[in-house]
Write a protein that holds these residues in place. Sequence first.
Motif, mmCIF file in Angstrom:
data_model
loop_
_atom_site.group_PDB
_atom_site.id
_atom_site.type_symbol
_atom_site.label_atom_id
_atom_site.label_comp_id
_atom_site.label_asym_id
_atom_site.label_seq_id
_atom_site.Cartn_x
_atom_site.Cartn_y
_atom_site.Cartn_z
ATOM 1 N N ASN A 10 0.810 -1.212 0.000
ATOM 2 C CA ASN A 10 0.000 0.000 0.000
ATOM 3 C C ASN A 10 0.846 1.266 0.000
ATOM 4 O OD1 ASN A 10 -2.715 -0.611 -0.212
ATOM 5 N ND2 ASN A 10 -2.999 -0.950 1.970
ATOM 6 N N SER A 11 2.143 1.124 0.219
ATOM 7 C CA SER A 11 3.006 2.295 0.286
ATOM 8 C C SER A 11 3.222 2.886 -1.103
ATOM 9 C CB SER A 11 4.363 1.913 0.892
ATOM 10 O OG SER A 11 5.085 1.050 0.020
ATOM 11 N N PHE A 12 3.631 4.122 -1.134
ATOM 12 C CA PHE A 12 3.914 4.807 -2.394
ATOM 13 C C PHE A 12 4.947 4.040 -3.218
ATOM 14 C CE2 PHE A 12 6.688 8.355 -4.214
ATOM 15 C CZ PHE A 12 5.947 8.474 -5.382
ATOM 16 N N SER A 13 6.056 3.689 -2.593
ATOM 17 C CA SER A 13 7.125 2.994 -3.303
ATOM 18 C C SER A 13 6.741 1.562 -3.634
ATOM 19 C CB SER A 13 8.411 3.029 -2.480
ATOM 20 O OG SER A 13 8.887 4.342 -2.313
ATOM 21 N N GLY A 14 6.098 0.885 -2.700
ATOM 22 C CA GLY A 14 5.702 -0.495 -2.936
ATOM 23 C C GLY A 14 4.719 -0.634 -4.082
ATOM 24 N N LEU A 30 2.527 -10.892 -5.297
ATOM 25 C CA LEU A 30 1.716 -10.858 -4.083
ATOM 26 C C LEU A 30 1.982 -9.542 -3.360
ATOM 27 C CD1 LEU A 30 2.617 -14.396 -2.657
ATOM 28 C CD2 LEU A 30 0.766 -13.832 -4.246
ATOM 29 N N GLY A 31 0.933 -8.911 -2.878
ATOM 30 C CA GLY A 31 1.073 -7.712 -2.072
ATOM 31 C C GLY A 31 0.597 -7.974 -0.658
ATOM 32 N N ALA A 32 1.315 -7.473 0.317
ATOM 33 C CA ALA A 32 0.918 -7.615 1.721
ATOM 34 C C ALA A 32 1.049 -6.267 2.406
ATOM 35 C CB ALA A 32 1.786 -8.658 2.431
ATOM 36 N N SER A 33 -0.007 -5.863 3.106
ATOM 37 C CA SER A 33 0.006 -4.596 3.818
ATOM 38 C C SER A 33 -0.956 -4.678 4.994
ATOM 39 C CB SER A 33 -0.400 -3.451 2.893
ATOM 40 O OG SER A 33 -0.062 -2.204 3.452
ATOM 41 N N ARG A 34 -0.724 -3.870 6.010
ATOM 42 C CA ARG A 34 -1.553 -3.960 7.221
ATOM 43 C C ARG A 34 -2.935 -3.339 7.039
ATOM 44 N NH1 ARG A 34 0.529 0.495 11.645
ATOM 45 N NH2 ARG A 34 0.618 2.309 10.277
ATOM 46 N N SER A 35 -3.049 -2.394 6.111
ATOM 47 C CA SER A 35 -4.325 -1.720 5.878
ATOM 48 C C SER A 35 -5.038 -2.322 4.677
ATOM 49 C CB SER A 35 -4.090 -0.223 5.635
ATOM 50 O OG SER A 35 -3.427 0.375 6.735
ATOM 51 N N PRO A 36 -6.341 -2.137 4.581
ATOM 52 C CA PRO A 36 -7.045 -2.591 3.374
ATOM 53 C C PRO A 36 -6.450 -1.949 2.133
ATOM 54 C CG PRO A 36 -8.603 -1.960 5.101
ATOM 55 C CD PRO A 36 -7.261 -1.519 5.572
ATOM 56 N N GLU A 37 -6.588 -2.611 1.011
ATOM 57 C CA GLU A 37 -6.025 -2.101 -0.235
ATOM 58 C C GLU A 37 -6.632 -0.741 -0.571
ATOM 59 O OE1 GLU A 37 -4.954 -3.976 -4.617
ATOM 60 O OE2 GLU A 37 -6.802 -4.586 -3.602
ATOM 61 N N LYS A 38 -5.782 0.228 -0.877
ATOM 62 C CA LYS A 38 -6.239 1.577 -1.191
ATOM 63 C C LYS A 38 -6.823 1.638 -2.601
ATOM 64 C CE LYS A 38 -2.700 3.738 1.747
ATOM 65 N NZ LYS A 38 -1.521 4.635 1.763
#
Length: 330
Positions: A10-14, A30-38
């Motif tokens: 979810n980060s800018f760079s990621g 695969l993407g992994a992030s702590r927040s729901p997908e933006k």
Amino acid sequence: METVLVIGSNSFSGSDFIDLLLSEREYKVLGASRSPEKDDLFLSYKGNPNRARFSFHQVDLNHDLAALLSLIEAERPAYIVNFAAQSEVAPSWENPGQWFQTNAVALANLAIRLKDMPFIKRYVHISSPEVYGPCEGVVKEDARYNPSTPYAASKAASDLMLLTLYKNFNFPVSTVRATNVYGAHQQLFKIIPRTVIYLKSGRTIELHGGGKAVKSYVHIRDVSQGELQVMERGNNGDIYHFSPDGGVAVRDVVATICQRMGKDFDSSVKTVTERLGQDKAYIIDSTKARTELGWAPRVGLDQGLEGVVRWVDRYWEAIQKQPLGYVHKP
């Protein structure tokens, strides 16, 4: 088809790195992030025609390590690129323990487990030039650590932890340090998008210390290209810098945006107190990446700034509904 796991998707760079992977390679991503997908205001890959090769997984590195490890064991990614971090400098003074928890402790708990997974070809660690402190002269990859903020100290701690895993277990880690990354889809409180938004809405731009600090602005896509080269061809244990040929004062960047948008610089800004721990110069040497990887910045500052202006114009209705200041998430 090999798999790439992007932690902090979810980060800018990621998110830009994911967009690059989907555009120029044939990986399963695969993407992994702590927040729901933006939504696509912040995630450039949302409009990628190859998005079917991407899947998102909501996992908190601090609290769901078991779930993340299960995902890794099940998918067996050949590459892991970790962008997850508490990344803001100034707020790190208020909650330093949270910065160390995410940037050092959680990373250590993850990496100590990853070292025993033989299917991992490369773990790309996203560090920061902040670990060097004030960047004066030619700062190369072997410069000593001299952090001047809790954020920088937490990143230095993670770098050293990964170095011990490389030295003792030959953990296949390569480290990236890029200077001031910018571009469309960036967090709205960052100086470049914030300047465009404030000028468009008639608000006054605050320049900390008068904007005299010198930054090395490098476009997000140039950095993503470098990270991809490190992932595929980097050397284990090595550090790679990504930076432009020189630096530019923050006030000069703001003045350029004012000129581009037809606004008067002097009436659009005001000087406020400098941030605690602000480095006067932020310039590092990227000769190694240019020589070994053939990397070079290709998006000029004028072109990059124009891209940010177009992005703000395109998403103006959605941007007006967003908070413009930094919102801390523990």
